[in-house]
Write an enzyme that holds these catalytic residues in place. Structure first.
Site, mmCIF file in Angstrom:
data_model
loop_
_atom_site.group_PDB
_atom_site.id
_atom_site.type_symbol
_atom_site.label_atom_id
_atom_site.label_comp_id
_atom_site.label_asym_id
_atom_site.label_seq_id
_atom_site.Cartn_x
_atom_site.Cartn_y
_atom_site.Cartn_z
ATOM 1 N NE ARG A 1 3.807 2.912 -7.667
ATOM 2 C CZ ARG A 1 2.648 2.775 -7.025
ATOM 3 N NH1 ARG A 1 2.454 3.386 -5.870
ATOM 4 N NH2 ARG A 1 1.689 2.015 -7.512
ATOM 5 N N GLY B 1 0.823 -1.210 0.000
ATOM 6 C CA GLY B 1 0.000 0.000 0.000
ATOM 7 C C GLY B 1 0.848 1.247 0.000
ATOM 8 C CG ASN C 1 -9.827 12.206 10.554
ATOM 9 O OD1 ASN C 1 -9.290 13.020 11.300
ATOM 10 N ND2 ASN C 1 -9.141 11.291 9.918
ATOM 11 N N GLY D 1 2.798 5.010 3.218
ATOM 12 C CA GLY D 1 3.591 3.858 2.752
ATOM 13 C C GLY D 1 4.802 4.312 1.949
ATOM 14 C CD GLU E 1 -8.235 5.280 6.606
ATOM 15 O OE1 GLU E 1 -7.351 4.443 6.427
ATOM 16 O OE2 GLU E 1 -8.015 6.415 7.053
ATOM 17 C CE LYS F 1 -3.023 9.855 13.852
ATOM 18 N NZ LYS F 1 -3.092 9.031 12.688
ATOM 19 C CB ALA G 1 3.091 11.864 4.291
HETATM 20 O O1 KPL Z 1 -4.559 11.920 11.369
HETATM 21 C C1 KPL Z 1 -5.112 12.844 10.837
HETATM 22 C C2 KPL Z 1 -5.851 12.539 9.578
HETATM 23 O O2 KPL Z 1 -6.111 13.414 8.781
HETATM 24 O O3 KPL Z 1 -6.160 11.342 9.392
HETATM 25 C C3 KPL Z 1 -5.090 14.218 11.455
HETATM 26 C C4 KPL Z 1 -4.336 14.152 12.765
HETATM 27 C C5 KPL Z 1 -6.506 14.692 11.693
HETATM 28 C C6 KPL Z 1 -4.340 15.225 10.615
HETATM 29 O O4 KPL Z 1 -4.966 15.591 9.441
#
Ligand code: KPL
Length: 303
Positions: free
Chosen positions: A41, A10, A194, A15, A269, A186, A130
């Site tokens: 790649r 992935g 999100n 990744g 997700e 997290k 990223a």
């Molecule tokens: O983990 C994140 C995500 O976008 O999935 C945060 C911490 C909200 C940063 O954008």
């Protein structure tokens, strides 16, 4: 040919970032992709927010479609893609294959525990920032921390061995023998930020300027705190609302990963973030009406 140290399943933003810096530290890395005809790649990494700001580097990676056993597998596919992706390479996974999950959301690793119960399975969480600017062009937007551990004490030595091997990489991760607590922290942040960025169609920082979003965030955090305390057996070390607002501020210019998926018309997700939280609450007999409402609103928008 030297043995392959890591296969990355992935190579999206996270990744590719990890593949990049593992290779940069001299480790042998191969990518696993869905495209049967792809043998190599080129990944371009753009540095932002730390040393070498604005600098671009391009590195070539082999894409591996062999049938040989895999020694170490870094799983960075989206949570909902995990089952299909692991099935596609199941014939290459043995009892000696070390599997490290580094994904947003919770619970996707249960697929590996079911499919490969004898393979060491370890978990990681990272706050490295990223995002994908274009196909195979990744922006390293900000430095963060990476933590690795295992939910099963029998696999902690493998987690420690990865931490040691990665000391020479940019990430120099830490080992945590209570990785579950870190993953929950997290998850809590992702539950608070999100889905709201999708519902309000805004960047993380913009949530802080919207009074109704803040009311929802407060309610989400209070519910998550209760579930988290029941799962972990200890209350959160700092108020989640404070933590979530702090992350929203620090990542203010970001589009959350869920908003990016939504805008690209891809599955989000949500089921592994808010969906997981709601499922755990039900299991524990706790009521989480705000999270349940947000879950169904995002599902409706993204179906
Ligand atoms: O983990 C994140 C995500 O976008 O999935 C945060 C911490 C909200 C940063 O954008």
């Amino acid at each position: 040919m030297p043995p392959i140290d890591w296969h990355v399943l992935g190579p999206g933003a996270i990744g590719s970032l990890f593949a990049w810096y593992l290779a940069d530290a001299g480790l042998q890395v191969r990518l696993l992709t869905r495209h049967a005809g792809e043998s190599a790649r080129l990944i371009t990494l753009e540095h932002q927010g730390h040393l070498d700001k604005g600098h671009h580097d391009t590195r070539a990676f082999h894409v591996d479609h062999h049938d040989t056993p895999i020694q170490r597998l870094l799983v960075t596919v989206k949570a909902h893609q995990t089952e299909t992706a692991l099935h596609a390479i199941a014939h290459r996974i043995t009892a000696d294959t070390l599997i490290l999950f580094l994904q947003n959301g919770m619970g996707a690793w249960q697929v590996a525990e079911r499919l490969f119960p004898d393979s060491p399975c370890i978990l990681g969480t990272t706050t490295e920032g990223a995002w994908r600017a274009a196909d195979h062009h990744i922006v390293h937007a900000g430095r963060g921390e990476t933590w690795i551990g295992s939910l099963q004490s029998r696999w902690q030595p493998q987690a420690v061995s990865v931490v040691r091997q990665w000391q020479h990489t940019l990430f120099h991760p830490h080992h945590d023998d209570n990785i579950l607590a870190r993953l929950w922290r997290k998850l809590a942040i992702n539950c608070a930020i999100n889905p709201l960025t999708v519902l309000y169609d805004c960047r993380n920082g913009e949530l802080l300027d919207k009074p109704t979003a803040l009311v929802q965030m407060k309610a989400i955090c209070a519910e998550v705190e209760e579930v988290m305390a029941a799962v972990l057996g200890v209350p959160a070390s700092m108020p989640l609302l404070e933590l979530a607002c702090d992350v929203a501020r620090k990542t203010g210019a970001n589009q959350s990963s869920m908003l990016q998926d939504y805008r690209r018309g891809q599955p989000t997700e949500i089921d592994f973030i808010t969906g997981y939280l709601v499922q755990e609450a039900r299991r524990l007999g706790l009521d989480v009406p705000e999270n349940a409402a947000v879950l169904s609103a995002v599902r409706q928008m993204t179906q």
